[in-house]
Motif scaffolding. Structure first.
Motif, PDB file in Angstrom:
ATOM      1  N   HIS A 210      -1.502  -2.968   5.193  1.00 34.07           N
ATOM      2  CA  HIS A 210      -1.561  -1.514   5.191  1.00 34.07           C
ATOM      3  C   HIS A 210      -0.169  -0.947   4.981  1.00 34.07           C
ATOM      4  CE1 HIS A 210      -2.398   2.619   6.346  1.00 34.07           C
ATOM      5  NE2 HIS A 210      -3.692   2.334   6.282  1.00 34.07           N
ATOM      6  N   ARG A 211      -0.113   0.125   4.190  1.00 35.19           N
ATOM      7  CA  ARG A 211       1.142   0.775   3.874  1.00 35.19           C
ATOM      8  C   ARG A 211       1.962   1.066   5.133  1.00 35.19           C
ATOM      9  NH1 ARG A 211       0.657   5.975   2.558  1.00 35.19           N
ATOM     10  NH2 ARG A 211      -1.573   5.589   2.572  1.00 35.19           N
ATOM     11  N   ARG A 212       1.250   1.516   6.157  1.00 36.44           N
ATOM     12  CA  ARG A 212       1.955   1.908   7.385  1.00 36.44           C
ATOM     13  C   ARG A 212       2.655   0.741   8.063  1.00 36.44           C
ATOM     14  NH1 ARG A 212      -2.447   5.713  10.144  1.00 36.44           N
ATOM     15  NH2 ARG A 212      -2.306   7.436   8.681  1.00 36.44           N
ATOM     16  N   LEU A 213       2.228  -0.463   7.730  1.00 34.18           N
ATOM     17  CA  LEU A 213       2.875  -1.638   8.331  1.00 34.18           C
ATOM     18  C   LEU A 213       4.070  -2.089   7.503  1.00 34.18           C
ATOM     19  CD1 LEU A 213      -0.308  -3.652   9.352  1.00 34.18           C
ATOM     20  CD2 LEU A 213       1.162  -2.268  10.808  1.00 34.18           C
ATOM     21  N   GLY A 214       4.334  -1.378   6.421  1.00 31.03           N
ATOM     22  CA  GLY A 214       5.526  -1.699   5.632  1.00 31.03           C
ATOM     23  C   GLY A 214       5.249  -2.576   4.436  1.00 31.03           C
ATOM     24  N   SER A 215       4.101  -3.193   4.383  1.00 24.73           N
ATOM     25  CA  SER A 215       3.773  -4.043   3.240  1.00 24.73           C
ATOM     26  C   SER A 215       2.260  -4.208   3.146  1.00 24.73           C
ATOM     27  CB  SER A 215       4.428  -5.418   3.382  1.00 24.73           C
ATOM     28  OG  SER A 215       3.928  -6.314   2.403  1.00 24.73           O
ATOM     29  N   GLU A 216       1.799  -4.249   1.921  1.00 29.70           N
ATOM     30  CA  GLU A 216       0.374  -4.521   1.687  1.00 29.70           C
ATOM     31  C   GLU A 216       0.196  -5.862   0.977  1.00 29.70           C
ATOM     32  OE1 GLU A 216      -2.224  -0.779   0.922  1.00 29.70           O
ATOM     33  OE2 GLU A 216      -0.424  -0.554  -0.304  1.00 29.70           O
ATOM     34  N   ASP A 217       1.272  -6.641   0.949  1.00 33.21           N
ATOM     35  CA  ASP A 217       1.231  -7.879   0.168  1.00 33.21           C
ATOM     36  C   ASP A 217       0.227  -8.890   0.706  1.00 33.21           C
ATOM     37  OD1 ASP A 217       3.135  -6.701  -1.358  1.00 33.21           O
ATOM     38  OD2 ASP A 217       4.793  -7.998  -0.744  1.00 33.21           O
ATOM     39  N   GLY A 218      -0.053  -8.797   2.006  1.00 35.12           N
ATOM     40  CA  GLY A 218      -1.011  -9.730   2.599  1.00 35.12           C
ATOM     41  C   GLY A 218      -2.386  -9.616   1.973  1.00 35.12           C
ATOM     42  N   LYS A 219      -2.689  -8.428   1.470  1.00 38.14           N
ATOM     43  CA  LYS A 219      -3.990  -8.211   0.847  1.00 38.14           C
ATOM     44  C   LYS A 219      -4.226  -9.140  -0.341  1.00 38.14           C
ATOM     45  CE  LYS A 219      -5.271  -3.402   1.609  1.00 38.14           C
ATOM     46  NZ  LYS A 219      -5.336  -2.086   0.949  1.00 38.14           N
ATOM     47  N   ARG A 220      -3.129  -9.505  -0.991  1.00 38.02           N
ATOM     48  CA  ARG A 220      -3.298 -10.313  -2.204  1.00 38.02           C
ATOM     49  C   ARG A 220      -3.793 -11.711  -1.884  1.00 38.02           C
ATOM     50  NH1 ARG A 220       1.719  -8.381  -5.905  1.00 38.02           N
ATOM     51  NH2 ARG A 220       0.595  -9.578  -7.458  1.00 38.02           N
ATOM     52  N   ILE A 221      -3.465 -12.173  -0.680  1.00 42.59           N
ATOM     53  CA  ILE A 221      -3.987 -13.481  -0.245  1.00 42.59           C
ATOM     54  C   ILE A 221      -5.497 -13.358  -0.013  1.00 42.59           C
ATOM     55  CG2 ILE A 221      -3.868 -15.251   1.565  1.00 42.59           C
ATOM     56  CD1 ILE A 221      -1.146 -15.208   0.510  1.00 42.59           C
ATOM     57  N   PHE A 222      -5.882 -12.318   0.739  1.00 39.45           N
ATOM     58  CA  PHE A 222      -7.307 -12.156   1.034  1.00 39.45           C
ATOM     59  C   PHE A 222      -8.086 -11.800  -0.235  1.00 39.45           C
ATOM     60  CE2 PHE A 222      -5.458 -10.949   5.320  1.00 39.45           C
ATOM     61  CZ  PHE A 222      -5.733 -12.186   5.888  1.00 39.45           C
ATOM     62  N   ALA A 223      -7.457 -10.983  -1.102  1.00 40.07           N
ATOM     63  CA  ALA A 223      -8.126 -10.625  -2.361  1.00 40.07           C
ATOM     64  C   ALA A 223      -8.348 -11.868  -3.221  1.00 40.07           C
ATOM     65  CB  ALA A 223      -7.307  -9.586  -3.119  1.00 40.07           C
ATOM     66  N   SER A 224      -7.422 -12.812  -3.129  1.00 33.80           N
ATOM     67  CA  SER A 224      -7.584 -14.059  -3.879  1.00 33.80           C
ATOM     68  C   SER A 224      -8.809 -14.819  -3.385  1.00 33.80           C
ATOM     69  CB  SER A 224      -6.339 -14.944  -3.731  1.00 33.80           C
ATOM     70  OG  SER A 224      -5.209 -14.311  -4.289  1.00 33.80           O
ATOM     71  N   MET A 225      -8.984 -14.833  -2.053  1.00 31.67           N
ATOM     72  CA  MET A 225     -10.145 -15.516  -1.488  1.00 31.67           C
ATOM     73  C   MET A 225     -11.430 -14.836  -1.959  1.00 31.67           C
ATOM     74  SD  MET A 225      -8.734 -16.159   2.408  1.00 31.67           S
ATOM     75  CE  MET A 225     -10.125 -17.125   2.986  1.00 31.67           C
ATOM     76  N   VAL A 226     -11.409 -13.510  -1.933  1.00 29.47           N
ATOM     77  CA  VAL A 226     -12.583 -12.756  -2.371  1.00 29.47           C
ATOM     78  C   VAL A 226     -12.871 -13.072  -3.837  1.00 29.47           C
ATOM     79  CG1 VAL A 226     -13.443 -10.443  -2.851  1.00 29.47           C
ATOM     80  CG2 VAL A 226     -12.251 -10.897  -0.703  1.00 29.47           C
ATOM     81  N   HIS A 227     -11.811 -13.111  -4.627  1.00 29.80           N
ATOM     82  CA  HIS A 227     -11.978 -13.411  -6.048  1.00 29.80           C
ATOM     83  C   HIS A 227     -12.587 -14.801  -6.238  1.00 29.80           C
ATOM     84  CE1 HIS A 227     -11.096 -13.111 -10.340  1.00 29.80           C
ATOM     85  NE2 HIS A 227     -10.693 -14.368 -10.270  1.00 29.80           N
TER      86      HIS A 227
END
Lengths: 272, 82
Positions: A210-227
């Motif tokens: 989440h933006r508020r946490l300073g980074s959203e880069d973690g999403k790309r790991i989970f998005a990879s799993m979803v993909h």
């Protein structure tokens, strides 16, 4: 598509993972207590961070014998996606699902800071949305995150491209003195198993969604799993993963449940 | 009777704790201490007598490998007392 977040006595990032997956990623997510003996019905398993069993004996040493870990072992062998974050990584190493071990940080200090990790290959169900060389900013928080494996194992890991993320300097994107927060061998931050469906890493993608946490880069790991779990996932992710990741650009964060229905348990794709 | 298990980090594994303890020993006036390694010591009380040892020992070795030590980073030693 349903994600399981395991809970052991002493897990303390279970809520971080649950929140990231359900609220930030929009995924169907359920907590699973460690006494549960089956993970049927889940498409992916998340082992969160924390201090399972108070880290007694060694980190992850006792959690490894929890009933749910037998199910994890079984499902991992059947090809289900398993990701272990921090203490989850330690548990996966202890249980033999991942090679190596995590020992006391070289500094003897608990480190709690944002680090930069470089994706070493997009050829995995956990990094297919990150072109090789992508630098992700993700926080770490651990006292025992120093990855250790003997020379033969390290060589093996490199040969089979099992090192998925490595600590690097945030600016240069290259390994550097001071970039590695724990003294891990070869600056390793996370590795996968030979069949590439089990991944463990010390940094917390769940704390960078989440933006508020300073980074959203973690999403790309989970998005990879979803993909990887989605019907449109290519049969041979190796060939097209990097291309797809590069092509989707900023859209990769917008993952919805709609796109990822009709997944048969075990990751096999059935017709939409 | 009692089984005594000593678990030590392998020689090849860096032991930062041991280094810190060695440095403290130096500060306390024993520069001759050239290396320290920190391990674990466990005592396991067991029912039975000496005749049970062979069967118990097999089980204990399994436990030492699976639970009490991690063969990737540690070695263990199993001994008997009393």
């Amino acid at each position: 598509m349903k994600f399981a977040v395991l809970r052991f006595p002493g897990s303390n990032c279970d809520q971080d993972c649950f929140h990231a997956l359900r609220d930030d990623m929009g995924l169907e997510t359920e907590y699973v207590w460690h006494k549960t003996e089956s993970l049927d019905g889940f498409d992916a398993i998340v082992i969160p961070g924390g201090f399972s069993y108070g880290d007694y004996l060694r980190t992850g040493a006792i959690a490894r014998f929890s009933p749910v870990m037998r199910a994890v072992q079984r499902d991992a062998e059947a090809g289900k996606l398993v990701i272990g974050v921090c203490n989850g990584f330690q548990i996966l190493c202890e249980s033999g699902l991942l090679p190596g071990a995590l020992i006391r940080n070289r500094s003897l200090r608990f480190v709690c800071e944002e680090v930069a990790v470089r994706v070493e290959t997009s050829d995995s169900p956990f990094t297919n949305q990150c072109p090789t060389g992508t630098v992700l900013r993700i926080p770490v928080a651990h006292g025992e995150g120093c990855f250790y494996a003997d020379d033969d194992t390290l060589r093996d890991l490199e040969t089979h491209r099992q090192v998925l993320v490595r600590y690097v300097n945030a600016r240069t994107g290259a390994p550097a003195v001071g970039a590695n927060p724990n003294g891990s061998r070869s600056d390793i931050a996370g590795v996968c198993n030979r069949t590439r469906n089990v991944f463990g890493l010390m940094p917390h993608p769940d704390r960078a969604c989440h933006r508020r946490l300073g980074s959203e880069d973690g999403k790309r790991i989970f998005a990879s799993m979803v993909h990887a779990l989605s019907p449109q996932a290519p049969a041979k992710p190796k060939d097209s993963a990097a291309k797809t990741a590069a092509g989707t650009g900023g859209e990769m964060n917008r993952v919805s449940q709609d796109a990822v229905l009709n997944i048969k348990q075990g990751g096999d794709v059935v017709g939409v | 009777m009692k089984a005594r298990v000593t678990v030590m980090p392998k020689q090849s594994v860096l032991d930062p704790q041991g280094v810190a303890v060695r440095d403290a020993i130096h500060h306390l006036g024993l520069p001759a201490a050239s290396a320290v390694r920190v391990g674990k010591y466990l005592e396991i009380e067991l029912q039975g007598d000496a005749s049970d040892r062979p069967s118990l020992e097999a089980k204990l070795h399994t436990l030492c490998r699976d639970l009490l030590s991690n063969p990737v980073i540690e070695d263990y030693r199993l001994e008997w007392s009393e």
